[in-house]
Design a protein around this motif. Sequence first.
Motif, PDB file in Angstrom:
ATOM      1  N   GLU A  38       0.828  -1.207   0.000  1.00 21.75           N
ATOM      2  CA  GLU A  38       0.000   0.000   0.000  1.00 21.75           C
ATOM      3  C   GLU A  38       0.860   1.254   0.000  1.00 21.75           C
ATOM      4  OE1 GLU A  38      -3.308   2.010   3.027  1.00 21.75           O
ATOM      5  OE2 GLU A  38      -2.194   0.218   3.614  1.00 21.75           O
ATOM      6  N   MET A  39       1.906   1.254   0.832  1.00 20.26           N
ATOM      7  CA  MET A  39       2.689   2.472   0.990  1.00 20.26           C
ATOM      8  C   MET A  39       3.530   2.778  -0.235  1.00 20.26           C
ATOM      9  SD  MET A  39       3.085   5.058   2.731  1.00 20.26           S
ATOM     10  CE  MET A  39       1.987   4.490   4.028  1.00 20.26           C
ATOM     11  N   GLN A  40       4.042   1.749  -0.917  1.00 24.26           N
ATOM     12  CA  GLN A  40       4.837   2.046  -2.102  1.00 24.26           C
ATOM     13  C   GLN A  40       3.959   2.695  -3.185  1.00 24.26           C
ATOM     14  OE1 GLN A  40       6.558  -1.746  -2.992  1.00 24.26           O
ATOM     15  NE2 GLN A  40       4.840  -2.463  -4.213  1.00 24.26           N
ATOM     16  N   GLU A  41       2.677   2.321  -3.218  1.00 23.94           N
ATOM     17  CA  GLU A  41       1.757   2.970  -4.148  1.00 23.94           C
ATOM     18  C   GLU A  41       1.577   4.444  -3.779  1.00 23.94           C
ATOM     19  OE1 GLU A  41       0.319   1.329  -6.904  1.00 23.94           O
ATOM     20  OE2 GLU A  41       1.912   0.004  -6.210  1.00 23.94           O
ATOM     21  N   GLU A  42       1.367   4.711  -2.516  1.00 20.60           N
ATOM     22  CA  GLU A  42       1.121   6.091  -2.091  1.00 20.60           C
ATOM     23  C   GLU A  42       2.337   6.977  -2.346  1.00 20.60           C
ATOM     24  OE1 GLU A  42      -0.641   6.493   1.761  1.00 20.60           O
ATOM     25  OE2 GLU A  42      -2.061   4.851   1.443  1.00 20.60           O
ATOM     26  N   ILE A  43       3.538   6.434  -2.129  1.00 20.69           N
ATOM     27  CA  ILE A  43       4.754   7.208  -2.406  1.00 20.69           C
ATOM     28  C   ILE A  43       4.847   7.519  -3.898  1.00 20.69           C
ATOM     29  CG2 ILE A  43       7.277   7.138  -2.385  1.00 20.69           C
ATOM     30  CD1 ILE A  43       7.058   5.469   0.198  1.00 20.69           C
ATOM     31  N   LEU A  44       4.529   6.545  -4.745  1.00 25.37           N
ATOM     32  CA  LEU A  44       4.520   6.796  -6.185  1.00 25.37           C
ATOM     33  C   LEU A  44       3.551   7.920  -6.541  1.00 25.37           C
ATOM     34  CD1 LEU A  44       4.599   3.155  -7.623  1.00 25.37           C
ATOM     35  CD2 LEU A  44       6.314   4.921  -8.061  1.00 25.37           C
ATOM     36  N   TRP A  45       2.359   7.932  -5.939  1.00 25.32           N
ATOM     37  CA  TRP A  45       1.358   8.954  -6.248  1.00 25.32           C
ATOM     38  C   TRP A  45       1.827  10.333  -5.808  1.00 25.32           C
ATOM     39  CZ3 TRP A  45      -3.010   5.692  -3.599  1.00 25.32           C
ATOM     40  CH2 TRP A  45      -3.249   4.545  -4.367  1.00 25.32           C
ATOM     41  N   ILE A  46       2.350  10.419  -4.581  1.00 35.48           N
ATOM     42  CA  ILE A  46       2.797  11.714  -4.056  1.00 35.48           C
ATOM     43  C   ILE A  46       3.914  12.280  -4.926  1.00 35.48           C
ATOM     44  CG2 ILE A  46       3.942  12.852  -2.103  1.00 35.48           C
ATOM     45  CD1 ILE A  46       1.011  12.195  -1.603  1.00 35.48           C
ATOM     46  N   CYS A  47       4.859  11.420  -5.309  1.00 33.99           N
ATOM     47  CA  CYS A  47       5.985  11.893  -6.114  1.00 33.99           C
ATOM     48  C   CYS A  47       5.536  12.296  -7.517  1.00 33.99           C
ATOM     49  CB  CYS A  47       7.066  10.823  -6.179  1.00 33.99           C
ATOM     50  SG  CYS A  47       7.950  10.602  -4.612  1.00 33.99           S
ATOM     51  N   GLU A  48       4.593  11.572  -8.090  1.00 28.99           N
ATOM     52  CA  GLU A  48       4.085  11.972  -9.397  1.00 28.99           C
ATOM     53  C   GLU A  48       3.388  13.326  -9.312  1.00 28.99           C
ATOM     54  OE1 GLU A  48       1.236  10.410 -13.078  1.00 28.99           O
ATOM     55  OE2 GLU A  48       1.371   9.221 -11.231  1.00 28.99           O
ATOM     56  N   ALA A  49       2.644  13.542  -8.250  1.00 27.62           N
ATOM     57  CA  ALA A  49       1.979  14.836  -8.074  1.00 27.62           C
ATOM     58  C   ALA A  49       2.983  15.977  -8.004  1.00 27.62           C
ATOM     59  CB  ALA A  49       1.122  14.815  -6.806  1.00 27.62           C
ATOM     60  N   ALA A  50       4.163  15.705  -7.474  1.00 22.37           N
ATOM     61  CA  ALA A  50       5.201  16.727  -7.334  1.00 22.37           C
ATOM     62  C   ALA A  50       6.194  16.728  -8.488  1.00 22.37           C
ATOM     63  CB  ALA A  50       5.945  16.522  -6.009  1.00 22.37           C
ATOM     64  N   GLY A  51       6.019  15.822  -9.457  1.00 23.23           N
ATOM     65  CA  GLY A  51       6.952  15.761 -10.579  1.00 23.23           C
ATOM     66  C   GLY A  51       8.321  15.256 -10.174  1.00 23.23           C
ATOM     67  N   VAL A  52       8.367  14.326  -9.227  1.00 21.88           N
ATOM     68  CA  VAL A  52       9.635  13.801  -8.703  1.00 21.88           C
ATOM     69  C   VAL A  52       9.820  12.360  -9.175  1.00 21.88           C
ATOM     70  CG1 VAL A  52      10.879  13.131  -6.605  1.00 21.88           C
ATOM     71  CG2 VAL A  52       9.633  15.305  -6.686  1.00 21.88           C
ATOM     72  N   PRO A  53      10.926  12.037  -9.854  1.00 24.09           N
ATOM     73  CA  PRO A  53      11.162  10.657 -10.286  1.00 24.09           C
ATOM     74  C   PRO A  53      11.438   9.729  -9.109  1.00 24.09           C
ATOM     75  CG  PRO A  53      13.021  12.066 -10.876  1.00 24.09           C
ATOM     76  CD  PRO A  53      11.952  12.964 -10.358  1.00 24.09           C
ATOM     77  N   VAL A  54      11.028   8.467  -9.272  1.00 20.69           N
ATOM     78  CA  VAL A  54      11.110   7.477  -8.199  1.00 20.69           C
ATOM     79  C   VAL A  54      11.955   6.285  -8.648  1.00 20.69           C
ATOM     80  CG1 VAL A  54       9.778   5.820  -6.818  1.00 20.69           C
ATOM     81  CG2 VAL A  54       8.895   8.130  -7.198  1.00 20.69           C
ATOM     82  N   ILE A  55      12.776   5.775  -7.716  1.00 26.79           N
ATOM     83  CA  ILE A  55      13.543   4.547  -7.917  1.00 26.79           C
ATOM     84  C   ILE A  55      12.873   3.442  -7.111  1.00 26.79           C
ATOM     85  CG2 ILE A  55      15.783   3.407  -7.665  1.00 26.79           C
ATOM     86  CD1 ILE A  55      17.007   6.283  -7.625  1.00 26.79           C
ATOM     87  N   TRP A  56      12.539   2.356  -7.766  1.00 31.50           N
ATOM     88  CA  TRP A  56      11.919   1.175  -7.143  1.00 31.50           C
ATOM     89  C   TRP A  56      13.059   0.226  -6.786  1.00 31.50           C
ATOM     90  CZ3 TRP A  56       6.459  -0.182  -7.312  1.00 31.50           C
ATOM     91  CH2 TRP A  56       6.159  -1.527  -7.059  1.00 31.50           C
TER      92      TRP A  56
END
Length: 502
Positions: free
Chosen positions: A414-432
Amino acid sequence: MDKPVMPGADDAMPVRSPEAAALLAELEQLRATILHDAAPLLARFEARAGGAHPALTNLAHYLVLRHHDIRPLQRRLMRLGLSSLGRAESRVMPTLDAVIAALHALAGKTCLTAAPDEQSFFAGEMRLNQATDTLFGAPRPHRRNRIMVTLPSQAAQDADLVMALARAGMDVARINCAHDDAQGWRAMVGNVRKAGLAVGRDLQVLMDIAGPKLRTEAVICDPADARLFPGARFRLVAHGAPHTGDGIAVAAGVSAPEIVTRLRVGDRVSYDDGKIGGIVEHAEDGEAVIRVVRARPKGSRIKPEKGLNCPDTSLGLAPLTAKDEADIATVIACADMVGYSFVSRPEDIDLLDAALARYPRADAPLGLVAKIERPDAVKNLPDLIARAMPRGPFGVMIARGDLAAELGFERMAEMQEEILWICEAAGVPVIWATQVLEGLVKDGVPSRGEMTDAAMAARAECVMLNKGPAIGEAVALLDRLLGRMEDHAFKKTPTLRALTAW
């Protein structure tokens, strides 16, 4: 012959939909509420960032939107053939405005505000793409996701290994500064730069400073092969040699005394990415006794140099150690970006910047990757983003091993999904990150679950693989897999390319 007249195909005025009118009022109220409630949040973000930024505006709007349960509203919008707002991460206001304009038309009302044009509607998506390119370099022609590989020690001497990884699809080389030394790191970077020239791609280098080590040190077992099962107890010792006795067969020293001295009865302790989970039963005089509540079916052994997590305990450790500050000189000289462990508060970014300022950098600014691995980092993620945004290229790593141990395995997905959403909203790339294709990397054979996990990782901008004997095969497989997933989905939006299996 006269053409048949289809129902509704005459010249009658458009039907005014009472349902559309009701939805319009609801959407306009939601929009007004978001703008009102986001104002103080946006003011806080802009104070952190030192000014306004469209990505922070969208982030504030998204956080307020997600404090509302709009599931009933979504179903009513879907039935009218309208956006359900389920893909508004990068474009909260443009999505609302587009739906409101459509509802005006369905309700037979005049909309005083034009629907957003294509450029403004997808501006947030473009911000994320630009931020990703700035941090990781240009994408491959067949996939937008980058592949990061943790280099083994042999990459310092074995240029052919690095070349093979580059040819297989590596985009970013990660150097873990918890291992090897500055001489070895420089040799690795040299081999990465040569490989990049050979394959005609600008390979990036991330150097991951170690941060405080929360690990076991010396371990004593009686008997020597003692395994722990639920109900057993083990001892952690802050200072001096570990000791058994009093019905406890396993004891270990720790890398930082705070791991023990700040524990309280009832606090949770996790060992080696959750292989053992326990509860503090007794804590005093620099020792803590932990009762095991979770272990492997055949029991688990405590070994030296394995990670410890204390999710309920405020350890009070600074994210930068003396070793990190010494290593930064090499990072500045060699790397394109620095990985920052243990970051939890916006002030931690100021601490890093102060250390970096001692070694001026003449060319492009050093990118920063904040590793999200503790509950405080999750809670403070929007403020971390706001503080980091003005300093240059910035990304977030979901350190899933430590984060799962801290949050609990049940909440990790659940939390990895929420982090992806928050970062997309801020235009921040994410490393999985953490254990992607681990079976393939280590044993040459991936599990079905690992393949599914790797496919899900395509929603991040970068996927990290750890070192192992079959790392070359893993990079090549991931390169192909991410390329195929590119045709099926962008972030969490399915894209309907033509199917060929039926």
